[in-house]
Scaffold this motif. Sequence first.
Motif, PDB file in Angstrom:
ATOM      1  N   THR A  82       0.820  -1.216   0.000  1.00  0.00           N
ATOM      2  CA  THR A  82       0.000   0.000   0.000  1.00  0.00           C
ATOM      3  C   THR A  82       0.850   1.260   0.000  1.00  0.00           C
ATOM      4  O   THR A  82       0.360   2.338  -0.328  1.00  0.00           O
ATOM      5  N   LEU A  83       2.123   1.136   0.369  1.00  0.00           N
ATOM      6  CA  LEU A  83       3.050   2.265   0.378  1.00  0.00           C
ATOM      7  C   LEU A  83       4.335   1.866  -0.326  1.00  0.00           C
ATOM      8  O   LEU A  83       4.754   0.707  -0.270  1.00  0.00           O
ATOM      9  N   ILE A  84       4.966   2.847  -0.963  1.00  0.00           N
ATOM     10  CA  ILE A  84       6.268   2.611  -1.565  1.00  0.00           C
ATOM     11  C   ILE A  84       7.144   3.841  -1.356  1.00  0.00           C
ATOM     12  O   ILE A  84       6.724   4.966  -1.575  1.00  0.00           O
ATOM     13  N   ASN A  85       8.358   3.604  -0.887  1.00  0.00           N
ATOM     14  CA  ASN A  85       9.362   4.657  -0.727  1.00  0.00           C
ATOM     15  C   ASN A  85      10.543   4.327  -1.628  1.00  0.00           C
ATOM     16  O   ASN A  85      10.968   3.179  -1.715  1.00  0.00           O
ATOM     17  N   LEU A  86      11.077   5.347  -2.277  1.00  0.00           N
ATOM     18  CA  LEU A  86      12.099   5.121  -3.294  1.00  0.00           C
ATOM     19  C   LEU A  86      13.117   6.265  -3.309  1.00  0.00           C
ATOM     20  O   LEU A  86      12.747   7.433  -3.214  1.00  0.00           O
ATOM     21  N   VAL A  87      14.390   5.891  -3.413  1.00  0.00           N
ATOM     22  CA  VAL A  87      15.450   6.860  -3.683  1.00  0.00           C
ATOM     23  C   VAL A  87      16.001   6.555  -5.069  1.00  0.00           C
ATOM     24  O   VAL A  87      16.524   5.465  -5.307  1.00  0.00           O
ATOM     25  N   ALA A  88      15.844   7.497  -5.997  1.00  0.00           N
ATOM     26  CA  ALA A  88      16.307   7.316  -7.365  1.00  0.00           C
ATOM     27  C   ALA A  88      17.265   8.442  -7.736  1.00  0.00           C
ATOM     28  O   ALA A  88      17.190   9.545  -7.201  1.00  0.00           O
ATOM     29  N   ARG A  89      18.159   8.144  -8.647  1.00  0.00           N
ATOM     30  CA  ARG A  89      19.218   9.097  -9.012  1.00  0.00           C
ATOM     31  C   ARG A  89      19.161   9.462 -10.499  1.00  0.00           C
ATOM     32  O   ARG A  89      18.902   8.603 -11.350  1.00  0.00           O
ATOM     33  N   LYS A  90      19.389  10.743 -10.758  1.00  0.00           N
ATOM     34  CA  LYS A  90      19.571  11.169 -12.153  1.00  0.00           C
ATOM     35  C   LYS A  90      20.997  10.832 -12.549  1.00  0.00           C
ATOM     36  O   LYS A  90      21.956  11.201 -11.854  1.00  0.00           O
ATOM     37  N   THR A  91      21.157  10.123 -13.627  1.00  0.00           N
ATOM     38  CA  THR A  91      22.467   9.665 -14.055  1.00  0.00           C
ATOM     39  C   THR A  91      23.435  10.831 -14.204  1.00  0.00           C
ATOM     40  O   THR A  91      23.124  11.849 -14.819  1.00  0.00           O
ATOM     41  N   ALA A  92      24.610  10.658 -13.616  1.00  0.00           N
ATOM     42  CA  ALA A  92      25.628  11.731 -13.672  1.00  0.00           C
ATOM     43  C   ALA A  92      26.180  11.834 -15.076  1.00  0.00           C
ATOM     44  O   ALA A  92      26.296  10.844 -15.799  1.00  0.00           O
TER      45      ALA A  92
END
Length: 236
Positions: free
Chosen positions: A226-236
């Motif tokens: 029911t919940l989702i937490n995410l850390v995503a990165r913009k490619t350097a």
Amino acid sequence: MSKPKDYVEESRVGFWFLGTFTWEKRVVEVALTDLDKLLSDPGLRCHTVLDAGCGQGKALKPLQQRFQATRVIGVDVDAQAITAARAEAARHGLTPEFIEADSASIPLPDASVDLVFCHQTLHHLVRQEETLKEFHRLLKPGGLLLLAESTKAYIHSWVIRLLFRHPMHVQRTAPEYLELVRRAGFEFGPGDVSYPYLWWSRARDFGLLERLRIKVPPPVGQREETLINLVARKTA
């Protein structure tokens, strides 16, 4: 206010709830704590932090403190929310910048932000794909997106449908949100995602049966996401 087709305005109950102690401590701060665990650099500092869909500003102080930000920007499409966020910031002696705008079209330059925090916002927006692409545009190479969202299973539950307002036709499952973030150009791995199992996210009974030991909590792999937490990165 943006066009009605782009955004569903919160109900009166919803707007009230976003200003409560429960929202601040049990929702916002809990999400930030969980997202912090996903960060590879525990001492990460960010010069410019953007709170997309900042609501009444409950995340502004913890964001500034956690990342030692010298520039904090709150963006929200709702003028009433911006007014409340200004008052919240003033109570804490903070001086963030505020922008009243649709998160899919934020008037800031390319690559001008180090971190975007998007907490419980996407499920209010119809233009979710455009919003994530906008975050990607705003982030510097290597910049981070901290996303905390409720999934379709939660938003479609009867309690949430009764008390709050959302564009029901665009709600997504956890895997669908992950795919949407990937398509926007972000990178992340399995260790960058978590699926919190919180009492308020179990909208059928808010975990009451489990607390009363009438019902046994399901194993981790069998819990409804029911919940989702995410850390995503913009490619350097």
